[in-house]
Design a protein around this motif. Structure first.
Motif, PDB file in Angstrom:
ATOM      1  N   GLY A   1      26.101  -5.393  -5.936  1.00 46.38           N
ATOM      2  CA  GLY A   1      27.501  -5.113  -6.277  1.00 46.38           C
ATOM      3  C   GLY A   1      27.630  -3.625  -6.562  1.00 46.38           C
ATOM      4  N   ALA A   2      28.766  -3.240  -7.121  1.00 41.49           N
ATOM      5  CA  ALA A   2      28.992  -1.820  -7.414  1.00 41.49           C
ATOM      6  C   ALA A   2      27.834  -1.233  -8.217  1.00 41.49           C
ATOM      7  N   ALA A   3      27.360  -1.979  -9.214  1.00 39.16           N
ATOM      8  CA  ALA A   3      26.324  -1.457 -10.111  1.00 39.16           C
ATOM      9  C   ALA A   3      24.984  -1.288  -9.393  1.00 39.16           C
ATOM     10  N   GLY A   4      24.595  -2.286  -8.623  1.00 41.48           N
ATOM     11  CA  GLY A   4      23.321  -2.214  -7.909  1.00 41.48           C
ATOM     12  C   GLY A   4      23.333  -1.102  -6.873  1.00 41.48           C
TER      13      GLY A   4
ATOM     14  N   LEU B   1      17.886  -6.261  -3.569  1.00 37.93           N
ATOM     15  CA  LEU B   1      17.892  -7.671  -3.166  1.00 37.93           C
ATOM     16  C   LEU B   1      19.249  -8.301  -3.483  1.00 37.93           C
ATOM     17  N   GLU B   2      19.837  -8.959  -2.518  1.00 41.15           N
ATOM     18  CA  GLU B   2      21.170  -9.545  -2.686  1.00 41.15           C
ATOM     19  C   GLU B   2      21.147 -10.988  -2.204  1.00 41.15           C
ATOM     20  N   LYS B   3      21.649 -11.883  -3.044  1.00 41.16           N
ATOM     21  CA  LYS B   3      21.558 -13.298  -2.686  1.00 41.16           C
ATOM     22  C   LYS B   3      22.533 -13.694  -1.581  1.00 41.16           C
TER      23      LYS B   3
ATOM     24  N   PRO C   1      31.405 -11.427  -4.694  1.00 40.47           N
ATOM     25  CA  PRO C   1      32.225 -11.810  -5.857  1.00 40.47           C
ATOM     26  C   PRO C   1      33.687 -11.394  -5.679  1.00 40.47           C
ATOM     27  N   TRP C   2      33.923 -10.241  -5.060  1.00 45.58           N
ATOM     28  CA  TRP C   2      35.320  -9.816  -4.845  1.00 45.58           C
ATOM     29  C   TRP C   2      35.998 -10.657  -3.778  1.00 45.58           C
ATOM     30  N   ARG C   3      35.266 -11.075  -2.750  1.00 48.14           N
ATOM     31  CA  ARG C   3      35.860 -11.938  -1.718  1.00 48.14           C
ATOM     32  C   ARG C   3      36.307 -13.259  -2.314  1.00 48.14           C
TER      33      ARG C   3
ATOM     34  N   LEU D   1      42.850  -4.169  -8.932  1.00 49.77           N
ATOM     35  CA  LEU D   1      42.137  -3.657 -10.107  1.00 49.77           C
ATOM     36  C   LEU D   1      43.135  -3.333 -11.218  1.00 49.77           C
ATOM     37  N   ASN D   2      42.704  -3.508 -12.437  1.00 43.70           N
ATOM     38  CA  ASN D   2      43.470  -3.047 -13.599  1.00 43.70           C
ATOM     39  C   ASN D   2      43.105  -1.610 -13.925  1.00 43.70           C
ATOM     40  N   THR D   3      41.989  -1.173 -13.365  1.00 44.37           N
ATOM     41  CA  THR D   3      41.560   0.206 -13.602  1.00 44.37           C
ATOM     42  C   THR D   3      42.096   1.083 -12.464  1.00 44.37           C
ATOM     43  N   HIS D   4      42.471   2.317 -12.809  1.00 44.45           N
ATOM     44  CA  HIS D   4      43.046   3.225 -11.816  1.00 44.45           C
ATOM     45  C   HIS D   4      42.001   3.601 -10.766  1.00 44.45           C
TER      46      HIS D   4
ATOM     47  N   GLU E   1      17.681 -14.312  -2.863  1.00 46.76           N
ATOM     48  CA  GLU E   1      18.086 -14.624  -4.238  1.00 46.76           C
ATOM     49  C   GLU E   1      16.895 -14.507  -5.182  1.00 46.76           C
ATOM     50  N   VAL E   2      17.107 -13.821  -6.290  1.00 45.71           N
ATOM     51  CA  VAL E   2      16.059 -13.752  -7.303  1.00 45.71           C
ATOM     52  C   VAL E   2      16.231 -14.950  -8.233  1.00 45.71           C
ATOM     53  N   GLU E   3      15.185 -15.745  -8.325  1.00 48.90           N
ATOM     54  CA  GLU E   3      15.272 -16.956  -9.142  1.00 48.90           C
ATOM     55  C   GLU E   3      14.728 -16.736 -10.543  1.00 48.90           C
TER      56      GLU E   3
ATOM     57  N   HIS F   1      28.178  -9.040 -14.930  1.00 52.69           N
ATOM     58  CA  HIS F   1      28.354  -9.624 -16.271  1.00 52.69           C
ATOM     59  C   HIS F   1      29.322 -10.803 -16.226  1.00 52.69           C
ATOM     60  N   ASP F   2      30.027 -10.943 -15.093  1.00 53.88           N
ATOM     61  CA  ASP F   2      30.967 -12.072 -14.990  1.00 53.88           C
ATOM     62  C   ASP F   2      30.574 -12.983 -13.836  1.00 53.88           C
ATOM     63  N   LYS F   3      29.314 -13.381 -13.867  1.00 52.00           N
ATOM     64  CA  LYS F   3      28.768 -14.172 -12.749  1.00 52.00           C
ATOM     65  C   LYS F   3      29.139 -15.655 -12.853  1.00 52.00           C
ATOM     66  N   VAL F   4      29.073 -16.203 -14.062  1.00 52.66           N
ATOM     67  CA  VAL F   4      29.256 -17.653 -14.207  1.00 52.66           C
ATOM     68  C   VAL F   4      30.510 -17.942 -15.039  1.00 52.66           C
TER      69      VAL F   4
ATOM     70  N   GLY G   1      36.124   0.926 -17.866  1.00 50.95           N
ATOM     71  CA  GLY G   1      36.036   0.008 -16.723  1.00 50.95           C
ATOM     72  C   GLY G   1      34.626  -0.033 -16.156  1.00 50.95           C
ATOM     73  N   HIS G   2      34.348  -1.129 -15.443  1.00 48.06           N
ATOM     74  CA  HIS G   2      32.988  -1.364 -14.958  1.00 48.06           C
ATOM     75  C   HIS G   2      32.556  -0.394 -13.872  1.00 48.06           C
ATOM     76  N   PHE G   3      33.462  -0.080 -12.964  1.00 49.48           N
ATOM     77  CA  PHE G   3      33.066   0.782 -11.848  1.00 49.48           C
ATOM     78  C   PHE G   3      32.617   2.149 -12.374  1.00 49.48           C
TER      79      PHE G   3
HETATM   80  C1  FAD Z   1      39.167 -11.156 -12.166  1.00 53.31           C
HETATM   81  C2  FAD Z   1      38.380  -9.916 -12.394  1.00 53.31           C
HETATM   82  C3  FAD Z   1      39.000  -8.668 -12.351  1.00 53.31           C
HETATM   83  C4  FAD Z   1      38.282  -7.491 -12.580  1.00 53.31           C
HETATM   84  N1  FAD Z   1      38.944  -6.290 -12.564  1.00 53.31           N
HETATM   85  C5  FAD Z   1      38.254  -5.162 -12.795  1.00 53.31           C
HETATM   86  C6  FAD Z   1      38.899  -3.883 -12.803  1.00 53.31           C
HETATM   87  O1  FAD Z   1      40.102  -3.777 -12.644  1.00 53.31           O
HETATM   88  N2  FAD Z   1      38.147  -2.770 -13.000  1.00 53.31           N
HETATM   89  C7  FAD Z   1      36.798  -2.851 -13.231  1.00 53.31           C
HETATM   90  O2  FAD Z   1      36.160  -1.793 -13.402  1.00 53.31           O
HETATM   91  N3  FAD Z   1      36.170  -4.039 -13.255  1.00 53.31           N
HETATM   92  C8  FAD Z   1      36.852  -5.193 -13.037  1.00 53.31           C
HETATM   93  N4  FAD Z   1      36.203  -6.393 -13.074  1.00 53.31           N
HETATM   94  C9  FAD Z   1      34.780  -6.433 -13.398  1.00 53.31           C
HETATM   95  C10 FAD Z   1      34.008  -6.492 -12.088  1.00 53.31           C
HETATM   96  O3  FAD Z   1      33.142  -7.532 -12.166  1.00 53.31           O
HETATM   97  C11 FAD Z   1      33.349  -5.184 -11.856  1.00 53.31           C
HETATM   98  O4  FAD Z   1      34.224  -4.195 -11.595  1.00 53.31           O
HETATM   99  C12 FAD Z   1      32.365  -5.112 -10.718  1.00 53.31           C
HETATM  100  O5  FAD Z   1      32.691  -5.872  -9.600  1.00 53.31           O
HETATM  101  C13 FAD Z   1      31.070  -5.484 -11.299  1.00 53.31           C
HETATM  102  O6  FAD Z   1      30.104  -4.987 -10.437  1.00 53.31           O
HETATM  103  P1  FAD Z   1      28.647  -5.442 -10.638  1.00 53.31           P
HETATM  104  O7  FAD Z   1      27.877  -4.785  -9.559  1.00 53.31           O
HETATM  105  O8  FAD Z   1      28.213  -5.225 -12.040  1.00 53.31           O
HETATM  106  O9  FAD Z   1      28.687  -7.033 -10.444  1.00 53.31           O
HETATM  107  P2  FAD Z   1      29.101  -7.903  -9.184  1.00 53.31           P
HETATM  108  O10 FAD Z   1      30.199  -7.312  -8.411  1.00 53.31           O
HETATM  109  O11 FAD Z   1      29.273  -9.285  -9.716  1.00 53.31           O
HETATM  110  O12 FAD Z   1      27.803  -7.839  -8.253  1.00 53.31           O
HETATM  111  C14 FAD Z   1      26.615  -8.519  -8.577  1.00 53.31           C
HETATM  112  C15 FAD Z   1      25.872  -8.799  -7.278  1.00 53.31           C
HETATM  113  O13 FAD Z   1      24.637  -9.409  -7.587  1.00 53.31           O
HETATM  114  C16 FAD Z   1      24.420 -10.499  -6.727  1.00 53.31           C
HETATM  115  N5  FAD Z   1      23.531 -11.428  -7.404  1.00 53.31           N
HETATM  116  C17 FAD Z   1      23.825 -12.181  -8.499  1.00 53.31           C
HETATM  117  N6  FAD Z   1      22.762 -12.909  -8.864  1.00 53.31           N
HETATM  118  C18 FAD Z   1      21.767 -12.609  -7.991  1.00 53.31           C
HETATM  119  C19 FAD Z   1      20.430 -13.047  -7.855  1.00 53.31           C
HETATM  120  N7  FAD Z   1      19.905 -13.942  -8.696  1.00 53.31           N
HETATM  121  N8  FAD Z   1      19.672 -12.517  -6.854  1.00 53.31           N
HETATM  122  C20 FAD Z   1      20.205 -11.608  -5.997  1.00 53.31           C
HETATM  123  N9  FAD Z   1      21.481 -11.181  -6.074  1.00 53.31           N
HETATM  124  C21 FAD Z   1      22.255 -11.657  -7.065  1.00 53.31           C
HETATM  125  C22 FAD Z   1      25.813 -11.030  -6.473  1.00 53.31           C
HETATM  126  O14 FAD Z   1      25.879 -11.814  -5.300  1.00 53.31           O
HETATM  127  C23 FAD Z   1      26.625  -9.753  -6.382  1.00 53.31           C
HETATM  128  O15 FAD Z   1      26.702  -9.239  -5.088  1.00 53.31           O
HETATM  129  C24 FAD Z   1      36.902  -7.574 -12.843  1.00 53.31           C
HETATM  130  C25 FAD Z   1      36.265  -8.827 -12.893  1.00 53.31           C
HETATM  131  C26 FAD Z   1      36.985  -9.977 -12.679  1.00 53.31           C
HETATM  132  C27 FAD Z   1      36.274 -11.298 -12.769  1.00 53.31           C
END
Ligand code: FAD
Length: 376
Positions: free
Chosen positions: A14-17, A34-36, A43-45, A53-56, A100-102, A131-134, A356-358
């Motif tokens: 995701g964005a963080a990785g 590694l991406e599952k 997650p965005w799809r 986004l709520n963030t600019h 997928e990492v188990e 952080h909002d996986k489940v 914001g998370h990004f």
């Molecule tokens: C409804 C909603 C609205 C949001 N709006 C905003 C916003 O406006 N601004 C903002 O900054 N943030 C927002 N967020 C938070 C949002 O989650 C983050 O912005 C961003 O997408 C998080 O990026 P991430 O990489 O941390 O996590 P994710 O985008 O969840 O990416 C995690 C990745 O890890 C993969 N993964 C998970 N488990 C495993 C595994 N065991 N093995 C391998 N791969 C795995 C997933 O498939 C996924 O691709 C929102 C969240 C939600 C739910």
């Protein structure tokens, strides 16, 4: 046969990785990502079609790659997906999909990453699984026999799905207000907001100004001053929320964010709709009878659909079982550039913040990469 020990494995693309992998490259460190899922941004799809986004946009890109011209101030879901795909390509990040990492376990001075395709070993692991996986819902008594529809906010669908229906949103946090902001644009029946206490909430815009653009300033303030500023803006713009039926919140918005990880909600019309009587604030949900939602004050409400805007869990308790690095809700005990309680274990983008998370992911990625580079 000698086993291969990689320097860094990033779990999640995701964005963080992606930001972590890119930041490491800048220090000359190669990381496996590694991406599952089978592609970027799953997650965005999965999120509802109208989501933006709520963030600019200026606070929602990863270091060095802004959104292209023409993307709205609050990028819609499709723009976020396109952005993440473009970022991966432009930065040349090789993601190993369908991996997928188990489980992650410790072996002497290295980590063993148990994946759906076998075991990998690395000196450093960066956990970027979101952080909002489940989606998480309380175990409300009577819920199983409720005759209305009970869903989690993650299953929101389209505002059109609620036309002609009475809806109760349980939870006045970020996802609760997000649902309300969209519901008020549809021809629903009565909307109820079941809230434990008043929200920490700021408007998405004041006139044409996106409030979130000031988040970096607020984030830099001492916590009591930040609390005061948010309370002041909230009061000036919305008035006394207690008069709308919300129970008072005991902590300031920034304290709740930093200590309890409760994000500040974004208002895009919901507060005005409460004032206009389109949304009624009621006590929190205590349980269900077959035809009613039972509230904490004993009142009962009939709702065709109940949306549990009750948050998410990381799911990390299973993956990291036995390592004592996450709490009972799966939240890492530390995050960002702090080693995750064990040498070479790092968490990224696991805590909500005002920026914001990004934006935070980009900053944390740089800090973690610098710490890993410094440890070589
Ligand atoms: C409804 C909603 C609205 C949001 N709006 C905003 C916003 O406006 N601004 C903002 O900054 N943030 C927002 N967020 C938070 C949002 O989650 C983050 O912005 C961003 O997408 C998080 O990026 P991430 O990489 O941390 O996590 P994710 O985008 O969840 O990416 C995690 C990745 O890890 C993969 N993964 C998970 N488990 C495993 C595994 N065991 N093995 C391998 N791969 C795995 C997933 O498939 C996924 O691709 C929102 C969240 C939600 C739910």
């Amino acid at each position: 046969m000698t086993e291969t020990i990689e320097e860094v494995i990033v779990i999640g693309a995701g964005a963080a990785g992606l930001a972590a992998a890119d930041a490491l490259t800048r220090h000359g460190i190669k990381a496996s990502v590694l991406e599952k899922e089978a592609h970027i941004a799953e997650p965005w799809r999965q999120r509802h079609e109208r989501l933006a986004l709520n963030t600019h946009r200026d606070m929602s890109y990863l270091p060095g790659v802004p959104y292209p011209k023409g993307v709205p101030a609050f990028p819609p879901k499709a723009a976020v997906i396109a952005y993440l795909e473009r970022y991966t390509e432009e930065r040349g990040i090789a993601v190993e999909f369908n991996t997928e990492v188990e489980r992650v376990t410790r072996e002497d001075d290295r980590w063993a990453v148990h994946t759906s395709k076998g075991i990998r070993r690395a000196r450093h692991i960066i956990i970027a699984t979101g952080h909002d996986k489940v989606p998480w819902m309380p175990d409300w008594p009577g819920a199983a026999k409720y005759e209305g529809r009970l869903i989690h906010a993650a299953q929101f669908g389209s505002p059109k799905d609620y036309e002609g229906k009475s809806v109760l949103v349980a939870g006045a946090g970020n996802s609760g207000f997000d649902a309300l902001n969209y519901l008020i644009g549809a021809k629903t029946g009565m909307i109820y907001l079941a809230a434990r206490a008043g929200p920490s909430i700021l408007p998405k815009r004041i006139g044409k100004i996106a409030v979130q653009r000031f988040s970096r300033i607020t984030d830099a303030l001492p916590i009591p001053i930040g609390n005061f500023m948010v309370a002041l803006v909230q009061r000036l713009l919305f008035g006394d929320l207690r008069k709308l039926g919300f129970a008072p919140v005991k902590k300031g918005a920034i304290s709740r964010l930093k200590e309890d990880h409760v994000a500040i909600s974004a208002d895009d019309g919901a507060i005005a709709a409460i004032k206009a009587g389109r949304i009624k604030v009621v006590a929190s949900v205590a349980g269900f009878e077959p035809q009613h939602v039972v509230l904490a004050d004993g009142a009962k409400v009939k709702a065709d659909v109940v949306i549990a805007a009750t948050g998410y869990r990381t799911g990390l308790d299973t993956m990291l079982d036995g390592l004592d690095v996450v709490d009972s809700k799966g939240k890492p005990k530390v995050s960002g550039a702090e080693p995750g309680g064990q040498p070479g274990l790092w968490f990224i983008s696991m805590q909500p913040g005002i920026v914001g998370h990004f934006y935070a992911a980009g900053q944390e990625a740089k800090a973690i990469a610098a710490r890993i580079a410094g440890s070589r």
